[in-house]
Design an enzyme around this catalytic site. Sequence first.
Site, PDB file in Angstrom:
ATOM      1  N   ASN A   1       0.835  -1.224   0.000  1.00  0.00           N
ATOM      2  CA  ASN A   1       0.000   0.000   0.000  1.00  0.00           C
ATOM      3  C   ASN A   1       0.863   1.264   0.000  1.00  0.00           C
ATOM      4  OD1 ASN A   1       0.966   0.124   2.599  1.00  0.00           O
ATOM      5  ND2 ASN A   1      -1.038   0.236   3.607  1.00  0.00           N
TER       6      ASN A   1
ATOM      7  N   TYR B   1       3.344  -3.849  19.169  1.00  0.00           N
ATOM      8  CA  TYR B   1       3.898  -4.411  17.927  1.00  0.00           C
ATOM      9  C   TYR B   1       4.210  -5.890  18.128  1.00  0.00           C
ATOM     10  CZ  TYR B   1       7.466  -5.970  14.672  1.00  0.00           C
ATOM     11  OH  TYR B   1       8.184  -6.734  13.777  1.00  0.00           O
TER      12      TYR B   1
ATOM     13  N   ARG C   1      16.995   2.018  27.014  1.00  0.00           N
ATOM     14  CA  ARG C   1      15.715   2.266  26.341  1.00  0.00           C
ATOM     15  C   ARG C   1      14.678   1.315  26.941  1.00  0.00           C
ATOM     16  NH1 ARG C   1      15.623   1.431  19.862  1.00  0.00           N
ATOM     17  NH2 ARG C   1      15.950  -0.719  20.509  1.00  0.00           N
TER      18      ARG C   1
ATOM     19  N   LEU D   1      19.357   0.443  15.216  1.00  0.00           N
ATOM     20  CA  LEU D   1      20.769   0.810  15.358  1.00  0.00           C
ATOM     21  C   LEU D   1      21.457   1.132  14.020  1.00  0.00           C
ATOM     22  CD1 LEU D   1      23.231   1.101  17.220  1.00  0.00           C
ATOM     23  CD2 LEU D   1      23.650  -1.351  16.909  1.00  0.00           C
TER      24      LEU D   1
ATOM     25  N   LYS E   1       2.602  -9.682  16.481  1.00  0.00           N
ATOM     26  CA  LYS E   1       3.331 -10.834  15.913  1.00  0.00           C
ATOM     27  C   LYS E   1       2.929 -12.109  16.663  1.00  0.00           C
ATOM     28  CE  LYS E   1       5.552  -8.683  12.774  1.00  0.00           C
ATOM     29  NZ  LYS E   1       5.199  -8.865  11.376  1.00  0.00           N
TER      30      LYS E   1
ATOM     31  N   SER F   1       8.959 -12.540  14.420  1.00  0.00           N
ATOM     32  CA  SER F   1      10.097 -11.806  14.966  1.00  0.00           C
ATOM     33  C   SER F   1      10.607 -12.492  16.225  1.00  0.00           C
ATOM     34  CB  SER F   1       9.617 -10.394  15.297  1.00  0.00           C
ATOM     35  OG  SER F   1      10.524  -9.753  16.156  1.00  0.00           O
TER      36      SER F   1
HETATM   37  P1  NAD Z   1       9.005  -2.292   5.840  1.00  0.00           P
HETATM   38  O1  NAD Z   1       8.168  -1.284   6.530  1.00  0.00           O
HETATM   39  O2  NAD Z   1      10.193  -1.826   5.078  1.00  0.00           O
HETATM   40  O3  NAD Z   1       8.112  -3.188   4.875  1.00  0.00           O
HETATM   41  C1  NAD Z   1       6.765  -3.469   5.128  1.00  0.00           C
HETATM   42  C2  NAD Z   1       5.978  -3.096   3.879  1.00  0.00           C
HETATM   43  O4  NAD Z   1       4.598  -3.390   4.104  1.00  0.00           O
HETATM   44  C3  NAD Z   1       6.077  -1.605   3.541  1.00  0.00           C
HETATM   45  O5  NAD Z   1       6.493  -1.462   2.205  1.00  0.00           O
HETATM   46  C4  NAD Z   1       4.661  -1.074   3.764  1.00  0.00           C
HETATM   47  O6  NAD Z   1       4.334  -0.043   2.852  1.00  0.00           O
HETATM   48  C5  NAD Z   1       3.826  -2.336   3.580  1.00  0.00           C
HETATM   49  N1  NAD Z   1       2.540  -2.343   4.312  1.00  0.00           N
HETATM   50  C6  NAD Z   1       2.337  -2.034   5.617  1.00  0.00           C
HETATM   51  N2  NAD Z   1       1.045  -2.163   5.928  1.00  0.00           N
HETATM   52  C7  NAD Z   1       0.401  -2.581   4.791  1.00  0.00           C
HETATM   53  C8  NAD Z   1      -0.941  -2.886   4.475  1.00  0.00           C
HETATM   54  N3  NAD Z   1      -1.923  -2.763   5.369  1.00  0.00           N
HETATM   55  N4  NAD Z   1      -1.238  -3.287   3.218  1.00  0.00           N
HETATM   56  C9  NAD Z   1      -0.264  -3.399   2.285  1.00  0.00           C
HETATM   57  N5  NAD Z   1       1.028  -3.104   2.518  1.00  0.00           N
HETATM   58  C10 NAD Z   1       1.358  -2.700   3.775  1.00  0.00           C
HETATM   59  O7  NAD Z   1       9.457  -3.371   6.946  1.00  0.00           O
HETATM   60  P2  NAD Z   1      10.514  -4.564   6.835  1.00  0.00           P
HETATM   61  O8  NAD Z   1      11.656  -4.224   7.730  1.00  0.00           O
HETATM   62  O9  NAD Z   1      10.744  -4.921   5.427  1.00  0.00           O
HETATM   63  O10 NAD Z   1       9.685  -5.702   7.580  1.00  0.00           O
HETATM   64  C11 NAD Z   1       8.885  -6.626   6.851  1.00  0.00           C
HETATM   65  C12 NAD Z   1       8.170  -7.520   7.863  1.00  0.00           C
HETATM   66  O11 NAD Z   1       9.134  -8.160   8.703  1.00  0.00           O
HETATM   67  C13 NAD Z   1       7.226  -6.760   8.810  1.00  0.00           C
HETATM   68  O12 NAD Z   1       6.082  -7.560   9.014  1.00  0.00           O
HETATM   69  C14 NAD Z   1       8.034  -6.642  10.084  1.00  0.00           C
HETATM   70  O13 NAD Z   1       7.207  -6.551  11.208  1.00  0.00           O
HETATM   71  C15 NAD Z   1       8.813  -7.946  10.069  1.00  0.00           C
HETATM   72  N6  NAD Z   1      10.047  -7.875  10.864  1.00  0.00           N
HETATM   73  C16 NAD Z   1      10.962  -6.900  10.612  1.00  0.00           C
HETATM   74  C17 NAD Z   1      12.121  -6.808  11.394  1.00  0.00           C
HETATM   75  C18 NAD Z   1      13.133  -5.717  11.151  1.00  0.00           C
HETATM   76  O14 NAD Z   1      13.957  -5.467  12.045  1.00  0.00           O
HETATM   77  N7  NAD Z   1      13.138  -5.040  10.004  1.00  0.00           N
HETATM   78  C19 NAD Z   1      12.349  -7.734  12.426  1.00  0.00           C
HETATM   79  C20 NAD Z   1      11.406  -8.746  12.643  1.00  0.00           C
HETATM   80  C21 NAD Z   1      10.256  -8.800  11.855  1.00  0.00           C
HETATM   81  N1  UFG Z   2      20.438   0.861  20.071  1.00  0.00           N
HETATM   82  C1  UFG Z   2      21.175   1.936  20.498  1.00  0.00           C
HETATM   83  N2  UFG Z   2      20.940   3.138  19.906  1.00  0.00           N
HETATM   84  C2  UFG Z   2      20.024   3.319  18.916  1.00  0.00           C
HETATM   85  C3  UFG Z   2      19.271   2.202  18.482  1.00  0.00           C
HETATM   86  C4  UFG Z   2      19.496   0.987  19.092  1.00  0.00           C
HETATM   87  O1  UFG Z   2      22.009   1.824  21.399  1.00  0.00           O
HETATM   88  O2  UFG Z   2      19.854   4.453  18.428  1.00  0.00           O
HETATM   89  C5  UFG Z   2      20.701  -0.463  20.681  1.00  0.00           C
HETATM   90  C6  UFG Z   2      19.496  -1.066  21.369  1.00  0.00           C
HETATM   91  O3  UFG Z   2      19.421  -0.647  22.699  1.00  0.00           O
HETATM   92  C7  UFG Z   2      19.781  -2.564  21.213  1.00  0.00           C
HETATM   93  C8  UFG Z   2      20.513  -2.662  19.873  1.00  0.00           C
HETATM   94  O4  UFG Z   2      21.030  -1.349  19.627  1.00  0.00           O
HETATM   95  O5  UFG Z   2      20.669  -3.001  22.220  1.00  0.00           O
HETATM   96  C9  UFG Z   2      19.612  -3.059  18.708  1.00  0.00           C
HETATM   97  O6  UFG Z   2      18.468  -2.202  18.697  1.00  0.00           O
HETATM   98  P1  UFG Z   2      17.466  -2.143  17.439  1.00  0.00           P
HETATM   99  O7  UFG Z   2      16.470  -1.075  17.763  1.00  0.00           O
HETATM  100  O8  UFG Z   2      18.228  -2.023  16.172  1.00  0.00           O
HETATM  101  O9  UFG Z   2      16.817  -3.590  17.440  1.00  0.00           O
HETATM  102  P2  UFG Z   2      15.981  -4.361  18.561  1.00  0.00           P
HETATM  103  O10 UFG Z   2      16.760  -5.597  18.903  1.00  0.00           O
HETATM  104  O11 UFG Z   2      15.575  -3.480  19.645  1.00  0.00           O
HETATM  105  O12 UFG Z   2      14.652  -4.742  17.762  1.00  0.00           O
HETATM  106  C10 UFG Z   2      14.650  -5.225  16.417  1.00  0.00           C
HETATM  107  C11 UFG Z   2      13.378  -4.747  15.719  1.00  0.00           C
HETATM  108  C12 UFG Z   2      12.164  -5.385  16.358  1.00  0.00           C
HETATM  109  C13 UFG Z   2      12.326  -6.878  16.332  1.00  0.00           C
HETATM  110  C14 UFG Z   2      13.614  -7.282  17.009  1.00  0.00           C
HETATM  111  C15 UFG Z   2      13.840  -8.766  16.920  1.00  0.00           C
HETATM  112  O13 UFG Z   2      13.264  -3.341  15.818  1.00  0.00           O
HETATM  113  O14 UFG Z   2      11.034  -5.057  15.604  1.00  0.00           O
HETATM  114  O15 UFG Z   2      14.727  -6.613  16.399  1.00  0.00           O
HETATM  115  O16 UFG Z   2      13.771  -9.172  15.601  1.00  0.00           O
HETATM  116  F1  UFG Z   2      11.287  -7.434  16.987  1.00  0.00           F
END
Ligand code: NAD
Ligand code: UFG
Length: 338
Positions: free
Chosen positions: A32, A149, A292, A200, A153, A124
């Site tokens: 979207n 969030y 945090r 990070l 999941k 996740s």
């Molecule tokens: P992202 O935001 O880059 O990608 C998600 C995409 O989904 C976006 O392009 C957004 O426009 C689209 N979207 C959101 N809501 C929608 C809807 N209602 N209909 C259609 N499209 C929609 O995020 P990402 O980092 O690529 O993550 C992808 C998936 O992996 C997510 O479900 C996220 O929760 C999960 N995930 C991500 C991380 C991470 O650290 N990036 C970690 C664990 C899980």
């Molecule tokens: N951190 C900092 N400074 C920042 C950002 C992060 O010190 O500006 C530290 C955090 O405290 C943590 C580490 O860097 O120790 C990683 O933090 P992230 O925010 O990059 O990642 P998290 O592990 O907190 O969470 C990520 C995604 C979540 C997901 C999780 C497990 O954001 O959505 O990984 O997949 F659920």
Amino acid sequence: MSVLVTGGLGYIGSHTCVELMNSGVDVVVLDNLYNCKKSSYDRIKALVGKDFKFYECDIRDREGMSKVFENEDIDSVIHFAGLKAVGESVQKPLEYFDNNVNGTLVLLDVMRQYGCKKIVFSSSATVYGMNNVSPLKEDMEVGGVTNPYGRTKYMIECILKDLYTSDNSWSICLLRYFNPIGAHKSGTMGEDPNGIPNNLMPFITQVAIGKREKLNVFGNDYATKDGTGIRDYIHVVDLALGHVKAVEKVRGEEGLFIYNLGTGVGYSVLDVVKAFEKASGVTIPYEICPRRAGDIAICYSDPHKALTELNWKAERGLEEMCEDSWRWQSQNPDGYPD
Ligand code: NAD
Ligand code: UFG
């Protein structure tokens, strides 16, 4: 037969589309555009050298979703679409539950209506909650999540498990990602966060490019080697390749499968800063700040199940993750073009 990739223009989805098409899998992409730019589509196309279908559609739009299944020959789905900012989810829980949980319910119902019963879901490591000790294994108890969030999941995992119990002809794969970073080797695709990055690596690359003055390190009093948090960083291309294997799995077999996608190695925040400085040649000024809220000290995977059952393992190390993140950021200081 095509794989429908929801959220396919986002960070992980776009890299996965490239690896799927490179391995000969046809894709139909749906997004979207809430958290990505349309130009991500052009970048994917340029990398794979072929056209593919894109639908601008919201997963909650039942009519729009039905049209996609009506028009296309879809046998399986990789479901990335979702909102993912932990802090924002605390401020906007209803939006998160609506988008992620309600959106998934609509998607599953439309899939069922069209007889498509194979799905790979983006879960996740957050579902392991606060109480398990790393290395985290797939059979550990999940739940105990601290934010909306993470709860979406966990709830979607519960819904998919209940769905499988009700009808064993589904094939469902829950992929629990650890911390994806890095970018495509070409430097043309990467992570493009809106506003101030929560995570990070994008924060570090924005400091390196001069958009932010310094990195705030959230706590140096954890029980870890240097006091900063430890995570399992995984290269986004390795993660994408894990999805290629997961699609093969759901296409080949009925069942409910759960896999961690991580490297099994934990690095501290300061390890990542040092590795990035080495890879980029840029010094990252940082300040130690309070912890945090909601962060845990240590989170890394036991990745063996994915190796045994999917024949997948992460191949790219921290140095390569940093080099590729930096190439993307330095070649695209403002992310994807509008
Ligand atoms: P992202 O935001 O880059 O990608 C998600 C995409 O989904 C976006 O392009 C957004 O426009 C689209 N979207 C959101 N809501 C929608 C809807 N209602 N209909 C259609 N499209 C929609 O995020 P990402 O980092 O690529 O993550 C992808 C998936 O992996 C997510 O479900 C996220 O929760 C999960 N995930 C991500 C991380 C991470 O650290 N990036 C970690 C664990 C899980
Ligand atoms: N951190 C900092 N400074 C920042 C950002 C992060 O010190 O500006 C530290 C955090 O405290 C943590 C580490 O860097 O120790 C990683 O933090 P992230 O925010 O990059 O990642 P998290 O592990 O907190 O969470 C990520 C995604 C979540 C997901 C999780 C497990 O954001 O959505 O990984 O997949 F659920």
